[in-house]
Design an enzyme around this catalytic site. Structure first.
Site, PDB file in Angstrom:
ATOM      1  CB  SER A 142      53.027 -70.852  34.834  1.00 49.78           C
ATOM      2  OG  SER A 142      51.800 -70.913  35.496  1.00 49.78           O
ATOM      3  CE  LYS A 171      53.843 -65.531  35.474  1.00 47.13           C
ATOM      4  NZ  LYS A 171      53.898 -66.992  35.740  1.00 47.13           N
ATOM      5  CB  SER A 218      50.163 -68.065  35.608  1.00 46.87           C
ATOM      6  OG  SER A 218      51.511 -68.300  35.886  1.00 46.87           O
TER       7      SER A 218
HETATM    8  N1  GLN Z   1      48.097 -73.823  36.420  1.00 45.81           N
HETATM    9  C1  GLN Z   1      48.922 -74.098  37.537  1.00 45.81           C
HETATM   10  C2  GLN Z   1      48.356 -73.443  38.782  1.00 45.81           C
HETATM   11  O1  GLN Z   1      47.360 -72.828  38.655  1.00 45.81           O
HETATM   12  C3  GLN Z   1      50.338 -73.656  37.284  1.00 45.81           C
HETATM   13  C4  GLN Z   1      50.623 -72.273  37.679  1.00 45.81           C
HETATM   14  C5  GLN Z   1      52.088 -71.925  37.579  1.00 45.81           C
HETATM   15  O2  GLN Z   1      52.899 -72.708  37.120  1.00 45.81           O
HETATM   16  N2  GLN Z   1      52.422 -70.752  38.081  1.00 45.81           N
HETATM   17  O3  GLN Z   1      48.878 -73.541  39.847  1.00 45.81           O
END
Ligand code: GLN
Length: 475
Positions: free
Chosen positions: A175, A76, A151
């Protein structure tokens, strides 16, 4: 070339000389080119990956290769790799080159993995659909009008469309698990404190964890084995010894599994997802496990608690991007204050700014007690409740997401709808426990469905073994 779903298969063929690393890497490069329109990669590391492939092939020929020889992996784009760009999919870090490698990258390379490129994600990992990336939305390979999840959307699609064997993501509130669920991959988030965060661009430091997206449980186990364990650069890491997760995969006793009732009997849950989970529970029962339904009455508090705490931490973590030290700088500013303001206003996207403001608000003098401190107390209650349940049961079950992958553009205009979709994943993040998203096949429209299993702190072995048996094809 066929689609490989585990490193064991690849290593078998490499050992038999039926396959070379040059062929494997050429195949994945071709797949990446073919699937360019899905927008999964922010950059392909053609040179360094090709060189690494040559080096590892020599080691294989000499019989001195590491555990991950043959693994082509993507990372990532918030994980630092020496002399490679890392952007967190933000204009703020566009063109930024990392001066050092994260611990996870060092551990991958030490075991002879090949890092093929950096993967698109929501900006600074904030989002659940990969629509907040400065480099554009990632498309789901099952339906290109739908999101990949987020994400770590690029990490999920890269595995889904066979652009590499496995990927690393980060999971702050889901994410790794949610994009894995949207793309039919296995998404594994270990206990908070199991894998080093050194060199991982911070979002919310008391939540962030590196996790894996793979097509097989054995690859998830192997990667965890390589990545986990103490690191002098991250003081939040546990010094507990790292078991040989792969060697113990096949051991599996009867487990007591608790389904969190309110997560299943919930109006937000899509009907086909629910049916697939009920079938999965029958299968687990058939495999000899004991299934019970337990009440989890704190469900409504999860999303608010998560967003108060993570935005607070984010506002503090992201204060380092000031236009002075590194990253994007506005060159027209006339004063220092203006330089800060304009650089941050131009360098960050809308969602990141929304969260910085929200986080600054909940930490501000007049609201600290009412929001930040209260949320910390609620986090403690949630954690205690989860720990109590896990004294009685080995595993907890819930969906990963309320729906399968939604349409691109469907939720992005309404942050609250987007935040509410995290309802099932943030529990494990608030409690710091390990969790996995396991694929359950596709719905009628061909979209992947998924189930989530969670377990007690540092019981990754139990979680991996159960997942392995659950997904094992019946002979
Ligand atoms: N969707 C969650 C957020 O927007 C998780 C994001 C993540 O785990 N980085 O914070």
């Amino acid at each position: 070339m066929k689609k490989y779903t585990s490193l064991t298969e690849i290593q078998g063929e490499l050992a038999q000389r039926q396959l070379t690393l040059k062929e494997i890497i050429a195949y994945y490069f071709e797949q990446i080119t073919k699937n360019k329109h899905l927008n999964a990669f922010n950059e392909v590391f053609f040179d360094s990956a090709s060189k690494q492939a040559e080096k590892v092939q020599e080691k294989i020929d000499k019989g001195s290769a590491g555990k991950l020889a043959g693994m082509v992996i993507g990372i990532k784009d918030n994980i630092c790799y020496l002399d490679h760009k890392v952007s967190a999919s933000s204009k703020m870090l566009d063109h930024f080159v990392s001066p050092y490698s994260s611990t996870v990258v060092e551990r991958l390379l030490a075991e002879d993995a090949i890092i093929i490129g950096r993967l698109n994600c929501d900006e600074f990992a904030m989002g659940g659909s990969n629509e907040t990336s400065f480099y554009g939305t990632v498309k789901n390979a099952a339906d290109e009008e739908r999101v990949a999840g987020g994400s770590s959307g690029g990490s999920a699609v890269a595995v889904q469309a066979d652009m590499c064997l496995a990927t690393l993501g980060t999971d702050t509130g889901g994410s790794v698990r949610q994009p894995a669920a949207f793309c039919g991959a296995i998404g594994f988030k270990p206990t908070y404190g199991r894998i080093s965060r050194y060199g991982v661009i911070a979002y919310a430091s008391s939540f962030d964890q590196v996790g894996t997206l793979t097509s097989s449980v054995s690859d998830a186990a192997l990667l965890l084995e390589v990545l986990a364990g103490a690191d002098e650069h991250d003081s939040t890491l546990s010094s507990l010894p790292v078991p040989s997760y792969t060697a113990n995969l096949s051991q599996n006793g009867k487990k007591k599994i608790a389904v969190l009732k309110e997560t299943i009997e919930n109006d937000v849950l899509d009907q086909e997802t629910k049916e697939a989970i009920l079938i999965a529970l029958e299968k687990l029962k058939g495999q000899g496990h004991e299934i019970s339904y337990v009440s989890f009455d704190l469900l409504d508090y999860l999303v608010p608690t998560y967003y108060v705490l993570t935005t607070a931490e984010a506002s503090s973590n992201l204060s380092r991007y000031d236009g002075v030290h590194y990253g994007y700088r506005n060159t027209q500013a006339q004063s220092l204050n203006q330089l800060y303001k304009v650089s941050r206003a131009e360098g960050f996207g809308e969602e990141v700014k929304r969260r910085i403001m929200l986080g600054t608000f909940v930490l501000s003098a007049g609201y600290y007690d009412a929001y930040y401190q209260k949320a910390q107390k609620v986090r403690r209650l949630i954690r205690e409740k989860v720990e109590k349940l896990l004294e009685e049961y080995d595993m907890l079950v819930s969906p990963v997401a309320p729906t399968p992958a939604f349409k691109i553009g469907e939720n992005v205009q309404d942050p609250l709808v987007m935040y509410m979709a995290d309802i099932y994943t943030v529990l494990a993040s608030l409690a710091g426990i390990p969790a996995v998203a396991l694929p359950l096949g596709n719905n009628k429209e061909g979209l992947p469905l998924s189930i989530q299993l969670m377990t007690k702190h540092f019981n990754e072995q139990g979680l991996l073994s159960l997942s392995y048996h659950f997904l094992k094809k019946d002979k």
